[in-house]
Design a protein around this motif. Structure first.
Motif, PDB file in Angstrom:
ATOM      1  N   LEU A  26       2.771   6.165  -5.738  1.00 23.18           N
ATOM      2  CA  LEU A  26       2.491   6.292  -7.170  1.00 23.18           C
ATOM      3  C   LEU A  26       1.261   7.155  -7.418  1.00 23.18           C
ATOM      4  CD1 LEU A  26       3.191   2.620  -8.314  1.00 23.18           C
ATOM      5  CD2 LEU A  26       4.659   4.618  -8.626  1.00 23.18           C
ATOM      6  N   ALA A  27       0.247   6.973  -6.582  1.00 31.70           N
ATOM      7  CA  ALA A  27      -0.966   7.782  -6.735  1.00 31.70           C
ATOM      8  C   ALA A  27      -0.663   9.259  -6.523  1.00 31.70           C
ATOM      9  CB  ALA A  27      -2.038   7.311  -5.750  1.00 31.70           C
ATOM     10  N   GLY A  28       0.265   9.548  -5.606  1.00 30.73           N
ATOM     11  CA  GLY A  28       0.632  10.937  -5.376  1.00 30.73           C
ATOM     12  C   GLY A  28       1.363  11.566  -6.537  1.00 30.73           C
ATOM     13  N   LEU A  29       2.082  10.742  -7.308  1.00 30.02           N
ATOM     14  CA  LEU A  29       2.792  11.255  -8.478  1.00 30.02           C
ATOM     15  C   LEU A  29       1.871  11.473  -9.664  1.00 30.02           C
ATOM     16  CD1 LEU A  29       6.041   9.063  -8.460  1.00 30.02           C
ATOM     17  CD2 LEU A  29       5.824  11.455  -7.749  1.00 30.02           C
ATOM     18  N   ASN A  30       0.841  10.658  -9.747  1.00 34.03           N
ATOM     19  CA  ASN A  30      -0.041  10.675 -10.911  1.00 34.03           C
ATOM     20  C   ASN A  30      -1.161  11.684 -10.697  1.00 34.03           C
ATOM     21  OD1 ASN A  30      -1.368  10.122 -13.270  1.00 34.03           O
ATOM     22  ND2 ASN A  30      -2.215   8.175 -12.588  1.00 34.03           N
ATOM     23  N   ARG A  31      -1.032  12.842 -11.294  1.00 38.08           N
ATOM     24  CA  ARG A  31      -2.051  13.881 -11.173  1.00 38.08           C
ATOM     25  C   ARG A  31      -3.092  13.710 -12.265  1.00 38.08           C
ATOM     26  NH1 ARG A  31      -1.092  15.085  -6.094  1.00 38.08           N
ATOM     27  NH2 ARG A  31       1.074  15.707  -5.732  1.00 38.08           N
ATOM     28  N   LEU A  32      -4.354  13.658 -11.865  1.00 36.81           N
ATOM     29  CA  LEU A  32      -5.409  13.539 -12.862  1.00 36.81           C
ATOM     30  C   LEU A  32      -5.360  14.740 -13.804  1.00 36.81           C
ATOM     31  CD1 LEU A  32      -8.448  12.281 -10.779  1.00 36.81           C
ATOM     32  CD2 LEU A  32      -6.977  10.961 -12.284  1.00 36.81           C
ATOM     33  N   PRO A  33      -5.396  14.512 -15.121  1.00 39.27           N
ATOM     34  CA  PRO A  33      -5.230  15.607 -16.066  1.00 39.27           C
ATOM     35  C   PRO A  33      -6.410  16.566 -16.141  1.00 39.27           C
ATOM     36  CG  PRO A  33      -5.690  13.569 -17.226  1.00 39.27           C
ATOM     37  CD  PRO A  33      -5.507  13.201 -15.782  1.00 39.27           C
ATOM     38  N   ASP A  34      -7.580  16.162 -15.664  1.00 38.73           N
ATOM     39  CA  ASP A  34      -8.718  17.080 -15.716  1.00 38.73           C
ATOM     40  C   ASP A  34      -9.745  16.712 -14.657  1.00 38.73           C
ATOM     41  OD1 ASP A  34     -10.554  15.089 -16.818  1.00 38.73           O
ATOM     42  OD2 ASP A  34      -9.401  15.301 -18.654  1.00 38.73           O
ATOM     43  N   LEU A  35     -10.623  17.651 -14.382  1.00 35.78           N
ATOM     44  CA  LEU A  35     -11.624  17.453 -13.348  1.00 35.78           C
ATOM     45  C   LEU A  35     -12.684  16.442 -13.749  1.00 35.78           C
ATOM     46  CD1 LEU A  35     -12.156  21.125 -12.081  1.00 35.78           C
ATOM     47  CD2 LEU A  35     -10.922  19.261 -10.951  1.00 35.78           C
ATOM     48  N   VAL A  36     -12.902  16.265 -15.046  1.00 41.71           N
ATOM     49  CA  VAL A  36     -13.900  15.301 -15.493  1.00 41.71           C
ATOM     50  C   VAL A  36     -13.516  13.894 -15.050  1.00 41.71           C
ATOM     51  CG1 VAL A  36     -14.995  14.238 -17.498  1.00 41.71           C
ATOM     52  CG2 VAL A  36     -14.657  16.709 -17.441  1.00 41.71           C
ATOM     53  N   GLU A  66       0.797  -1.219   0.000  1.00 45.17           N
ATOM     54  CA  GLU A  66       0.000   0.000   0.000  1.00 45.17           C
ATOM     55  C   GLU A  66       0.834   1.276   0.000  1.00 45.17           C
ATOM     56  OE1 GLU A  66      -3.490   2.083   2.699  1.00 45.17           O
ATOM     57  OE2 GLU A  66      -3.351  -0.094   2.583  1.00 45.17           O
ATOM     58  N   PRO A  67       1.936   1.372   0.759  1.00 48.07           N
ATOM     59  CA  PRO A  67       2.728   2.605   0.706  1.00 48.07           C
ATOM     60  C   PRO A  67       3.258   2.920  -0.687  1.00 48.07           C
ATOM     61  CG  PRO A  67       3.317   1.333   2.637  1.00 48.07           C
ATOM     62  CD  PRO A  67       2.439   0.451   1.792  1.00 48.07           C
ATOM     63  N   ILE A  68       3.616   1.878  -1.450  1.00 47.44           N
ATOM     64  CA  ILE A  68       4.086   2.093  -2.828  1.00 47.44           C
ATOM     65  C   ILE A  68       2.946   2.608  -3.693  1.00 47.44           C
ATOM     66  CG2 ILE A  68       5.101   1.018  -4.863  1.00 47.44           C
ATOM     67  CD1 ILE A  68       7.011   1.232  -2.506  1.00 47.44           C
ATOM     68  N   GLU A  69       1.761   2.016  -3.544  1.00 52.68           N
ATOM     69  CA  GLU A  69       0.619   2.468  -4.336  1.00 52.68           C
ATOM     70  C   GLU A  69       0.253   3.913  -3.997  1.00 52.68           C
ATOM     71  OE1 GLU A  69      -2.635  -0.273  -4.185  1.00 52.68           O
ATOM     72  OE2 GLU A  69      -1.703  -1.505  -5.738  1.00 52.68           O
ATOM     73  N   ALA A  78     -17.577   9.248  -8.805  1.00 51.25           N
ATOM     74  CA  ALA A  78     -18.906   8.663  -9.023  1.00 51.25           C
ATOM     75  C   ALA A  78     -18.829   7.144  -9.072  1.00 51.25           C
ATOM     76  CB  ALA A  78     -19.502   9.207 -10.326  1.00 51.25           C
ATOM     77  N   GLY A  79     -17.757   6.627  -9.675  1.00 49.76           N
ATOM     78  CA  GLY A  79     -17.578   5.182  -9.726  1.00 49.76           C
ATOM     79  C   GLY A  79     -17.397   4.569  -8.350  1.00 49.76           C
ATOM     80  N   ARG A  80     -16.630   5.241  -7.499  1.00 50.11           N
ATOM     81  CA  ARG A  80     -16.442   4.743  -6.133  1.00 50.11           C
ATOM     82  C   ARG A  80     -17.757   4.761  -5.363  1.00 50.11           C
ATOM     83  NH1 ARG A  80     -11.573   7.724  -6.634  1.00 50.11           N
ATOM     84  NH2 ARG A  80     -12.548   9.552  -5.649  1.00 50.11           N
ATOM     85  N   GLN A  81     -18.531   5.828  -5.530  1.00 49.71           N
ATOM     86  CA  GLN A  81     -19.800   5.934  -4.808  1.00 49.71           C
ATOM     87  C   GLN A  81     -20.790   4.858  -5.260  1.00 49.71           C
ATOM     88  OE1 GLN A  81     -20.868  10.002  -5.634  1.00 49.71           O
ATOM     89  NE2 GLN A  81     -19.671  10.817  -3.930  1.00 49.71           N
ATOM     90  N   ALA A  82     -20.726   4.482  -6.538  1.00 49.03           N
ATOM     91  CA  ALA A  82     -21.625   3.455  -7.069  1.00 49.03           C
ATOM     92  C   ALA A  82     -21.033   2.055  -6.954  1.00 49.03           C
ATOM     93  CB  ALA A  82     -21.947   3.760  -8.536  1.00 49.03           C
ATOM     94  N   ASP A  83     -19.844   1.951  -6.354  1.00 51.80           N
ATOM     95  CA  ASP A  83     -19.153   0.675  -6.170  1.00 51.80           C
ATOM     96  C   ASP A  83     -18.928  -0.036  -7.507  1.00 51.80           C
ATOM     97  OD1 ASP A  83     -17.838  -1.179  -4.576  1.00 51.80           O
ATOM     98  OD2 ASP A  83     -19.630  -2.423  -4.311  1.00 51.80           O
ATOM     99  N   LEU A  84     -18.534   0.737  -8.516  1.00 53.24           N
ATOM    100  CA  LEU A  84     -18.237   0.162  -9.827  1.00 53.24           C
ATOM    101  C   LEU A  84     -16.768  -0.252  -9.894  1.00 53.24           C
ATOM    102  CD1 LEU A  84     -20.072   2.687 -12.190  1.00 53.24           C
ATOM    103  CD2 LEU A  84     -20.831   0.408 -11.513  1.00 53.24           C
ATOM    104  N   PRO A  85     -16.478  -1.358 -10.559  1.00 59.41           N
ATOM    105  CA  PRO A  85     -15.095  -1.834 -10.648  1.00 59.41           C
ATOM    106  C   PRO A  85     -14.302  -1.105 -11.729  1.00 59.41           C
ATOM    107  CG  PRO A  85     -16.535  -3.373 -11.777  1.00 59.41           C
ATOM    108  CD  PRO A  85     -17.429  -2.303 -11.191  1.00 59.41           C
ATOM    109  N   LEU A  86     -14.088   0.187 -11.544  1.00 58.98           N
ATOM    110  CA  LEU A  86     -13.335   0.963 -12.521  1.00 58.98           C
ATOM    111  C   LEU A  86     -11.838   0.754 -12.313  1.00 58.98           C
ATOM    112  CD1 LEU A  86     -15.214   4.398 -12.410  1.00 58.98           C
ATOM    113  CD2 LEU A  86     -15.777   2.356 -13.740  1.00 58.98           C
ATOM    114  N   ILE A  87     -11.067   0.954 -13.374  1.00 59.10           N
ATOM    115  CA  ILE A  87      -9.624   1.011 -13.213  1.00 59.10           C
ATOM    116  C   ILE A  87      -9.278   2.237 -12.393  1.00 59.10           C
ATOM    117  CG2 ILE A  87      -9.223  -0.149 -15.425  1.00 59.10           C
ATOM    118  CD1 ILE A  87      -8.377   2.659 -16.511  1.00 59.10           C
ATOM    119  N   ASP A  88      -8.041   2.320 -11.905  1.00 53.15           N
ATOM    120  CA  ASP A  88      -7.653   3.528 -11.198  1.00 53.15           C
ATOM    121  C   ASP A  88      -6.764   4.386 -12.087  1.00 53.15           C
ATOM    122  OD1 ASP A  88      -5.260   2.209 -11.145  1.00 53.15           O
ATOM    123  OD2 ASP A  88      -4.847   2.613  -9.043  1.00 53.15           O
ATOM    124  N   ALA A  89      -6.369   5.533 -11.569  1.00 51.54           N
ATOM    125  CA  ALA A  89      -5.642   6.503 -12.391  1.00 51.54           C
ATOM    126  C   ALA A  89      -4.289   5.980 -12.852  1.00 51.54           C
ATOM    127  CB  ALA A  89      -5.466   7.805 -11.613  1.00 51.54           C
TER     128      ALA A  89
END
Length: 217
Positions: free
Chosen positions: A13-23, A7-10, A30-41
């Motif tokens: 990495l998540a801290g380095l990866n900035r989402l390119p846009d607000l969308v 988890e510390p490595i993840e 929204a995917g997390r709230q609906a418990d959808l199995p989306l990929i992550d950033a």
């Protein structure tokens, strides 16, 4: 968080990866709230890097959900490029279309609704990149068709191939994934690694990602 990479490595990495846009950020939430199995950033960023590296103009995705992974993929396309993405559920397909429009990618994304087996019989390639993230039971049955649709030198990328480590007997002490799906993914991994038309590597990130290049000839 995944169970393969600590988890510390993840988190790093998540801290380095900035989402390119607000969308993308809004859709992920929204995917997390609906418990959808989306990929992550992190996986999304890798998809965009791969599609950019092969200069993709035509991309196929199985498993649209609400369009999150598709936006990462379509964002690599040049003007005139096209993502064809397949979703079984009409309500999710509608959400995906709306999200593609919000991301300014409606002209580069075609959402097809229905059984992916039937839809795969209708589409024609060649595709530069194919992202398989659909029904796990269909991974093996669809493999040869996807290879046929891929251009030589093109990439077949498959999500969930390590199933959070549950494909390794005994690795997860209390498995919570569906046992039939686990067996289906294990079978797919064997077929994928032995496929004569593909050269494959598996990346142990998140729930596991395979990257296969189609051999020439």
């Amino acid at each position: 968080m995944g169970s393969i990479v600590p988890e510390p490595i993840e988190q790093y990495l998540a801290g380095l990866n900035r989402l390119p846009d607000l969308v993308l950020k809004d859709i992920a939430q929204a995917g997390r709230q609906a418990d959808l199995p989306l990929i992550d950033a992190e996986v999304g960023a890798l998809l965009r890097v791969l599609a950019t590296a092969v200069q993709a103009r035509h991309i196929l995705e199985i498993g649209t959900a609400i369009g999150y992974s598709g936006i990462w993929l379509a964002g690599a396309l040049p003007p005139g490029g096209l993502l064809i993405t397949m979703e079984a559920k009409p309500d999710r397909a509608k959400q995906a279309r709306d999200n593609f429009a919000r991301a300014g990618l409606a002209d580069r994304a075609n959402v097809m609704v229905g059984d992916s087996n039937l839809l795969l019989a209708k589409v024609s390639g060649p595709f530069d990149v194919i992202f398989q993230d659909g029904d796990k039971h269909e991974y093996s049955p669809q493999l040869d068709r996807l290879v046929d649709l891929l251009r030589p030198g093109g990439l077949l990328v498959t999500d969930n191939v390590l199933w959070s480590g549950e494909v390794v007997p005994g690795f997860v002490k209390a498995p919570h994934k569906d046992a039939e799906e686990t067996r289906a993914i294990s079978d797919y991994n064997r077929r994928l690694s032995a496929h004569p038309g593909l050269l494959t590597a598996i990346v142990p990130m998140r729930v596991g990602l395979s990257i296969s290049v189609k051999r020439s000839g």
